[in-house]
Design an enzyme around this catalytic site. Structure first.
Site, mmCIF file in Angstrom:
data_model
loop_
_atom_site.group_PDB
_atom_site.id
_atom_site.type_symbol
_atom_site.label_atom_id
_atom_site.label_comp_id
_atom_site.label_asym_id
_atom_site.label_seq_id
_atom_site.Cartn_x
_atom_site.Cartn_y
_atom_site.Cartn_z
ATOM 1 N N PRO A 112 40.384 41.246 43.591
ATOM 2 C CA PRO A 112 41.169 42.055 42.652
ATOM 3 C C PRO A 112 40.370 42.363 41.397
ATOM 4 O O PRO A 112 39.987 41.466 40.650
ATOM 5 C CB PRO A 112 42.371 41.167 42.338
ATOM 6 N N GLU A 113 40.064 43.622 41.216
ATOM 7 C CA GLU A 113 39.473 44.097 39.972
ATOM 8 C C GLU A 113 40.493 45.055 39.352
ATOM 9 O O GLU A 113 41.658 45.061 39.756
ATOM 10 C CB GLU A 113 38.121 44.775 40.248
#
Length: 284
Positions: A15-16
């Site tokens: 998750p960015e």
DNA sequence: ACAAATACCTGTAAGC
DNA sequence: TGCTTACAGGTATTTG
């Protein structure tokens, strides 16, 4: 001499910014205004900023979810009475919405938040790097966080990179400088901008910083539209358990040995700051 | 002040 | 087939 074709490096979908933004939008669309009726913590590491699981639960229970914001990779749930629930998914964290308590718990479900309409918001995290904590509205824990990658202006970027000896690949991923970019999107941004990741950040020419600024907006914007990237073991899924599709548009990340979309030469992988860095020798 | 290295953690798959 | 081991990486912390 033909290049040696190796298996692409094993890649996850971490998750960015685009993945966190997708979760934020889903939360805002489905949970605005609901009241937390109870909180159950079974994975103590997930609430480690609190002295006890009970102190986390007590801080969250009885509060209403009234706003959903994001700073870099941090998700901020605005609560009433005034407080903020901060969520960071780190490597493998997921927020999942369940229609009710009868829906079977996924393995590694560490926190279950009961809502007054019967639904449950669940935090699932195999690698236990992720965390949740409740804090004051000014969120002092995030005071060191840099400007959000989707909000940074070109003059700001120029100022932030000036004089830095760190490699641009490292500087782009430094959350104190710019918040939201991790290992996947930094490689995609550098390739899009045509900037070599090992260049010292402070040595970039104005025209290169201009291309970099454009690539940050273009890559992250397109990834948000695609609801993020999901790869391999599908660590990242959204609130409903669905994958994103931006991985289909990755030019370099996880593509060692495969042809560069721009020139056809094989994508290379090197290690930069203990992390895989994917790039094209002629296109960056 | 800045930069680099390390710890944390487990599912996956390569290698034997 | 089954076991062992290396690898993935965001951030806090330590070391330089």
């Amino acid at each position: 001499m033909r290049p040696i074709l190796r298996r692409p490096g094993r890649s996850l979908a971490l998750p960015e910014l685009p993945e966190v933004e997708t979760v934020r939008r889903d939360l805002a669309a489905t949970l605005a205004g609901v009241l937390v009726s109870a909180v159950s913590v079974t994975g103590l590491r997930s609430t480690r900023r609190h002295p006890t699981a009970a102190s986390f639960s007590a801080a969250l229970a009885g509060r209403r979810l009234v706003g959903f914001e994001r700073r870099g990779k941090y998700l901020l749930v605005i609560l009433e009475p005034a407080a903020v629930l901060v969520v960071h998914l780190r490597m493998s964290g997921q927020l999942r919405l369940a229609a009710g308590p009868d829906v079977p718990l996924a393995k590694h479900s560490h926190v279950v938040i009961d809502l007054d309409d019967g639904r449950q918001l669940r935090f699932v995290d195999p690698r236990t790097f992720g965390e949740l904590f409740v804090t004051t509205p000014d969120v002092p824990e995030l005071a060191q966080l840099g400007v959000d990658a989707l909000a940074v202006t070109q003059p700001e970027l120029t100022r932030l990179l000036a004089g830095r000896r760190a490699r641009i690949k490292v500087a782009l991923s430094d959350q104190r400088i710019i918040a939201g970019i991790g290992n996947i999107y930094s490689d995609e941004i550098l390739w899009t901008a045509g900037v070599r990741g090992t260049r010292p950040a402070g040595a970039l020419r104005p025209v290169e910083i201009g291309r970099l600024h454009g690539a940050i907006g273009a890559v992250l914007g397109a990834a948000v539209e695609s609801r993020g990237s999901s790869l391999r073991d599908q660590q990242y899924v959204d609130l409903g358990g669905l994958t994103g599709s931006y991985q289909e548009r990755h030019a370099v990340y996880g593509r060692e040995g495969l042809p560069c979309p721009r020139c056809g030469r094989p994508i290379r992988r090197i290690v930069v700051a203990q992390r895989s860095h994917f790039w094209c020798r002629c296109c960056r």
